[in-house]
Motif scaffolding. Structure first.
Motif, PDB file in Angstrom:
ATOM      1  N   LEU A   4      -7.548  -0.275 -10.341  1.00  0.00           N
ATOM      2  CA  LEU A   4      -6.759   0.103 -11.477  1.00  0.00           C
ATOM      3  C   LEU A   4      -7.669   0.727 -12.525  1.00  0.00           C
ATOM      4  O   LEU A   4      -8.731   0.211 -12.821  1.00  0.00           O
ATOM      5  N   ARG A   5      -7.226   1.843 -13.105  1.00  0.00           N
ATOM      6  CA  ARG A   5      -8.093   2.547 -14.041  1.00  0.00           C
ATOM      7  C   ARG A   5      -8.284   1.798 -15.345  1.00  0.00           C
ATOM      8  O   ARG A   5      -9.182   2.119 -16.110  1.00  0.00           O
ATOM      9  N   VAL A   6      -7.434   0.797 -15.625  1.00  0.00           N
ATOM     10  CA  VAL A   6      -7.606   0.052 -16.872  1.00  0.00           C
ATOM     11  C   VAL A   6      -8.788  -0.891 -16.803  1.00  0.00           C
ATOM     12  O   VAL A   6      -9.180  -1.462 -17.802  1.00  0.00           O
ATOM     13  N   PRO A  14       0.802  -1.229   0.000  1.00  0.00           N
ATOM     14  CA  PRO A  14       0.000   0.000   0.000  1.00  0.00           C
ATOM     15  C   PRO A  14       0.832   1.274   0.000  1.00  0.00           C
ATOM     16  O   PRO A  14       0.321   2.338  -0.350  1.00  0.00           O
ATOM     17  N   ASP A  15       2.106   1.199   0.392  1.00  0.00           N
ATOM     18  CA  ASP A  15       2.957   2.386   0.400  1.00  0.00           C
ATOM     19  C   ASP A  15       3.641   2.633  -0.939  1.00  0.00           C
ATOM     20  O   ASP A  15       4.307   3.666  -1.108  1.00  0.00           O
ATOM     21  N   ALA A  16       3.507   1.713  -1.884  1.00  0.00           N
ATOM     22  CA  ALA A  16       4.208   1.866  -3.164  1.00  0.00           C
ATOM     23  C   ALA A  16       3.868   3.174  -3.876  1.00  0.00           C
ATOM     24  O   ALA A  16       4.772   3.851  -4.382  1.00  0.00           O
ATOM     25  N   TRP A  22       4.466   2.408 -13.243  1.00  0.00           N
ATOM     26  CA  TRP A  22       5.134   1.315 -12.545  1.00  0.00           C
ATOM     27  C   TRP A  22       4.334   0.015 -12.568  1.00  0.00           C
ATOM     28  O   TRP A  22       4.838  -1.021 -12.996  1.00  0.00           O
ATOM     29  N   CYS A  23       3.093   0.073 -12.095  1.00  0.00           N
ATOM     30  CA  CYS A  23       2.329  -1.160 -11.917  1.00  0.00           C
ATOM     31  C   CYS A  23       2.059  -1.860 -13.253  1.00  0.00           C
ATOM     32  O   CYS A  23       2.362  -3.043 -13.412  1.00  0.00           O
ATOM     33  N   LEU A  24       1.483  -1.140 -14.203  1.00  0.00           N
ATOM     34  CA  LEU A  24       1.133  -1.777 -15.472  1.00  0.00           C
ATOM     35  C   LEU A  24       2.364  -2.229 -16.266  1.00  0.00           C
ATOM     36  O   LEU A  24       2.373  -3.354 -16.790  1.00  0.00           O
TER      37      LEU A  24
END
Length: 221
Positions: free
Chosen positions: A214-216, A82-84, A95-97
């Motif tokens: 996630l917005r995707v 959660p801190d990422a 970063w995530c995608l």
């Protein structure tokens, strides 16, 4: 995103423990410590083998997590901690995608692998992450192009805890020596750029950032 990781993290894939390999990694740790930028040696599952002080300083304000600490497995940190978003700016898109896409390609390129399968199970246990992996990710790759999957050379935003750095960017440089490659490892360095002034909104986001979806993929009604 629900930020869960399916229970206790499995043990990292061990680096071969020959005397030569151990001696090489000990010397490589000294080399890494001399690098002024955050740098980390990881295996193909992003299990962390070595870090330097600059890397540890970048993530020094990250809270504890049972399965997704940046010094244990960097991919898990990006996906599940959660801190990422408080350190990795524009967390989802930058970063995530990209790392989720890189993971998907790694899974396709390897045979049965315990470490990769464990991460895949954890993704499957998060309904939003699973939807992104199965449905949102292909759409995102078509929209941004295959080059976005590449880690080496990418420029990504960071929110450094050192106020002299603050809101900045880094260029990711991925490299491996012959010996590291034989050990199944690569070195990832975040080459920091000059800081740019953060807005009050960005500073608030850094302190309180969380991601609910996630917005995707569409948010639940």
């Amino acid at each position: 995103m629900a930020y869960q990781a399916g229970g206790q993290r499995p043990a990292p894939r061990p680096v071969p423990e020959t005397p030569e390999a151990q001696a090489y990694l000990e010397d490589y740790a000294g080399l890494l410590e001399g690098v002024p930028f955050p740098s980390v040696v990881v295996d193909h599952c992003w299990d962390v083998v070595l870090t330097n002080s600059a890397f540890r300083s970048l993530f020094r304000e990250v809270g504890p997590h049972p399965t997704a600490m940046p010094g244990d497995n960097f991919l898990r940190f990006v996906l599940f901690h959660p801190d990422a978003p408080g350190v990795l700016g524009d967390h989802e898109a930058s970063w995530c995608l990209p790392m989720l896409a890189h993971f998907a390609r790694t899974v396709e390129g390897h045979g049965p692998d315990h470490g990769l399968q464990a991460i895949r199970r954890d993704i499957a246990q998060d309904p939003i992450m699973e939807a992104a992996y199965r449905h949102g990710l292909p759409h995102w790759i078509r929209a941004v192009g295959e080059d976005a999957v590449e880690q080496d050379g990418a420029v990504r935003p960071l929110l450094h805890p050192d106020p002299r750095r603050g809101t900045t960017e880094c260029r990711i440089v991925v490299e491996t020596s012959r010996t590291l490659e034989e050990l199944g490892c690569a070195r990832v360095t975040f080459v920091l750029r000059e800081a740019r002034r953060s807005t009050p909104r960005e500073r608030r986001t850094r302190r309180t950032a969380t991601v609910s979806h996630l917005r995707v993929v569409p948010a639940a009604d």
